[in-house]
Design an enzyme around this catalytic site. Structure first.
Site: not given
Length: 323
Positions: A89, A92, A141, A210, A284
């Site tokens: 994405h 990020e 994104r 991510h 994440e």
């Protein structure tokens, strides 16, 4: 800008390169067109060639496909067994920053037992997206592909894998989580999936990086059913997050994706697990919302350092539990 860019390219802390380049583009190249932008993509591509040339006994570079806009997708290989990708994405930014820093750190190793495979899709996928982020939408994104019968562009790569595909995902091309017209409809998804399928006998773990939320997730996300080795994955995630937290006291939550964050179909981690890669995790990274996707440069180094501790633990575990 070329003088400033060269200064950036010489920065010793290579993890800062991605954010520095994007900042320079934003500051100095707004409304100047794609010609200068494409020059910058070549500078980053050159870095991957340099890291391989400087470490020929450890690092090799190959092309596994191309993006929608025709840019090469490079893979940097450091022996084998663990596959890591970043930059699914575009917004990020800490994700590709980590992978670039990680490759640099791994290249310092000279240990034949090191079995890491790093795929640098993140830089070249993001180059298709960086122009849009800087000139139109910093929060972009999706990919840059066109959709039939819609003026809205792009597909969410992390909804485009054949893992419960379309179940509960958006079928609206205008949504940021649009799953695509079919599984692996995107060139980037297909390139990654084809490579993994061709190397299933050697890839024993899959990590996808991510941001944000400070989570360590494992299957499943497309169903509430638990994976067959749930207790093992939970134990690995627990110790990995403890290792991560030990450096700067950054708190992470871990667990299956569906219950820990939200249900989501078509994710790469679930797909990899269903292919038989029993150690499949999603990181994440920082933070939990104060900065979100706009993580400041001052947090790049600590984020990379603490994340490396977790990745090293997972890698060592895999080495000790080859299957």
């Amino acid at each position: 800008i070329l003088g400033n860019l060269q200064t950036v390219l010489n920065i010793r802390s290579s993890q800062m390169l991605w954010l520095k380049v994007c900042e320079l583009i934003s500051q100095d190249m707004r409304n100047r067109g794609k010609s200068k932008f494409n020059l910058l993509t070549k500078q980053i591509a050159a870095w991957t060639a340099d890291i391989a040339a400087q470490n020929p006994d450890l690092v090799s570079r190959s092309v596994i496909g191309e993006t929608y806009e025709g840019r090469s997708i490079y893979l940097l290989k450091v022996s084998k067994a663990i596959f890591i990708d970043c930059g699914f994405h575009a917004r990020e930014w800490i994700s590709p920053a980590f992978c670039q820093w990680f490759v640099k750190e791994v290249s310092k190793l000279n240990d034949e037992k090191t079995i890491l495979k790093i795929r640098l899709l993140e830089h070249f996928l993001s180059f298709d997206l960086c122009f849009t982020i800087l000139f139109q939408n910093r929060m972009w994104r999706k990919t840059r592909s066109k959709n039939d019968r819609s003026l809205c562009i792009g597909t969410d790569l992390n909804r485009n894998f054949n893992a419960g595909w379309s179940t509960g995902a958006s079928d609206n091309p205008c949504d940021s989580t649009y799953c695509g017209s079919a599984p692996e409809s995107e060139k980037e998804t297909k390139a990654l999936a084809d490579f993994i399928r061709e190397h299933l006998s050697t890839i024993k773990a899959y990590l996808t990086i991510h941001s944000y939320s400070q989570l360590l997730l494992f299957p499943y996300s497309y169903t509430y059913n638990l994976p067959s080795n749930y207790e093992e994955l939970k134990s690995i995630a627990r110790v990995a997050t403890e290792q991560l937290t030990s450096l700067y006291s950054t708190k992470y939550t871990y667990g299956p994706g569906a219950t820990t964050i939200y249900p989501a179909a078509g994710g790469s981690d679930d797909w990899a697990y269903d292919q038989g890669i029993k150690y499949s995790f999603t990181f994440e990274l920082r933070d939990t919302g104060r900065y979100g996707f706009i993580l400041p440069e001052s947090q790049i180094k600590p984020t990379c350092e603490e994340t490396l501790l977790a990745v090293k633990y997972i890698a060592n575990y895999v080495l000790e539990h080859l299957y």
